[in-house]
Design a protein around this motif. Structure first.
Motif, PDB file in Angstrom:
ATOM      1  N   LEU A  11      -3.891   0.922   0.510  1.00 62.41           N
ATOM      2  CA  LEU A  11      -2.456   0.689   0.331  1.00 62.41           C
ATOM      3  C   LEU A  11      -1.702   1.973  -0.002  1.00 62.41           C
ATOM      4  CD1 LEU A  11      -2.532  -2.743  -1.526  1.00 62.41           C
ATOM      5  CD2 LEU A  11      -1.829  -2.291   0.837  1.00 62.41           C
ATOM      6  N   TYR A  13      -2.478   4.952   1.164  1.00 62.98           N
ATOM      7  CA  TYR A  13      -2.306   5.629   2.448  1.00 62.98           C
ATOM      8  C   TYR A  13      -1.188   4.968   3.268  1.00 62.98           C
ATOM      9  CZ  TYR A  13      -5.984   9.092   2.331  1.00 62.98           C
ATOM     10  OH  TYR A  13      -6.730  10.202   2.034  1.00 62.98           O
ATOM     11  N   GLN A  14      -1.099   3.649   3.219  1.00 64.36           N
ATOM     12  CA  GLN A  14      -0.013   2.965   3.917  1.00 64.36           C
ATOM     13  C   GLN A  14       1.338   3.362   3.320  1.00 64.36           C
ATOM     14  OE1 GLN A  14      -0.283  -1.299   4.181  1.00 64.36           O
ATOM     15  NE2 GLN A  14       1.741  -1.482   5.092  1.00 64.36           N
ATOM     16  N   GLU A  18       4.474   5.216   5.106  1.00 67.42           N
ATOM     17  CA  GLU A  18       5.833   4.658   5.119  1.00 67.42           C
ATOM     18  C   GLU A  18       6.847   5.662   4.592  1.00 67.42           C
ATOM     19  OE1 GLU A  18       7.230   1.967   6.231  1.00 67.42           O
ATOM     20  OE2 GLU A  18       5.569   0.598   6.609  1.00 67.42           O
ATOM     21  N   PRO A  31       2.557   2.296   8.660  1.00 69.44           N
ATOM     22  CA  PRO A  31       1.131   1.995   8.517  1.00 69.44           C
ATOM     23  C   PRO A  31       0.261   2.734   9.526  1.00 69.44           C
ATOM     24  CG  PRO A  31       2.408  -0.016   8.343  1.00 69.44           C
ATOM     25  CD  PRO A  31       3.363   1.065   8.751  1.00 69.44           C
ATOM     26  N   GLY A  34      -0.097   6.224   8.218  1.00 68.59           N
ATOM     27  CA  GLY A  34      -1.021   6.168   7.087  1.00 68.59           C
ATOM     28  C   GLY A  34      -2.464   6.032   7.543  1.00 68.59           C
ATOM     29  N   MET A  35      -2.693   5.239   8.597  1.00 67.47           N
ATOM     30  CA  MET A  35      -4.039   5.064   9.118  1.00 67.47           C
ATOM     31  C   MET A  35      -4.550   6.371   9.728  1.00 67.47           C
ATOM     32  SD  MET A  35      -5.526   2.060  11.657  1.00 67.47           S
ATOM     33  CE  MET A  35      -3.956   1.886  12.394  1.00 67.47           C
TER      34      MET A  35
END
Length: 126
Positions: A11, A13-14, A18, A31, A34-35
């Motif tokens: 979360l 990283y997400q 964002e 997301p 972030g991935m």
């Protein structure tokens, strides 16, 4: 506790993705960015931490639940989908074909590169 640490890391990283997208006005979903950041971090580390492995395995085991909102959306907007089935079908078919062709080309290039690397040669450009 290991699961909680792993899901928190995912979360974070997400969230970083964002925030980065909003600050830099990048046309990529947060997301996804972030991935990509998580992927780069895992490549640098060489392996996934046990907590991330445990959290991702648990999420993947319940992946089918994530399709419930999409199914509900299909039912709610069924009339609109029925009206615009031709462009939807064309978009699905074309995107599937493009994805398959791109995947095949990337696989061929990667295979050539790996074979060249194993033989101690530089990969050729063709």
């Amino acid at each position: 506790m290991n699961f909680l640490n792993g899901i928190t890391l995912l979360l974070v990283y997400q969230l970083v993705g964002e925030v980065t997208v909003r600050l830099l006005d990048v046309p990529i979903p947060g997301p996804v960015l972030g991935m990509v950041m998580l992927f780069v971090t895992l490549l640098i580390r060489g392996q996934a931490p046990e907590s991330v492995d445990q959290a991702s395995s648990a999420l993947l085991s319940h992946l089918s639940l994530l399709f419930v909102p999409a199914g509900v959306g299909m039912m709610v907007h069924f009339d609109r989908i029925a009206e615009e089935w031709v462009p939807i079908t064309l978009a699905l078919l074309l995107s599937t074909i493009i994805t398959m062709v791109a995947t095949a080309l990337i696989m061929q290039l990667t295979s050539r590169w790996l074979v060249g690397a194993r033989q101690g040669k530089e990969p050729d450009g063709d």
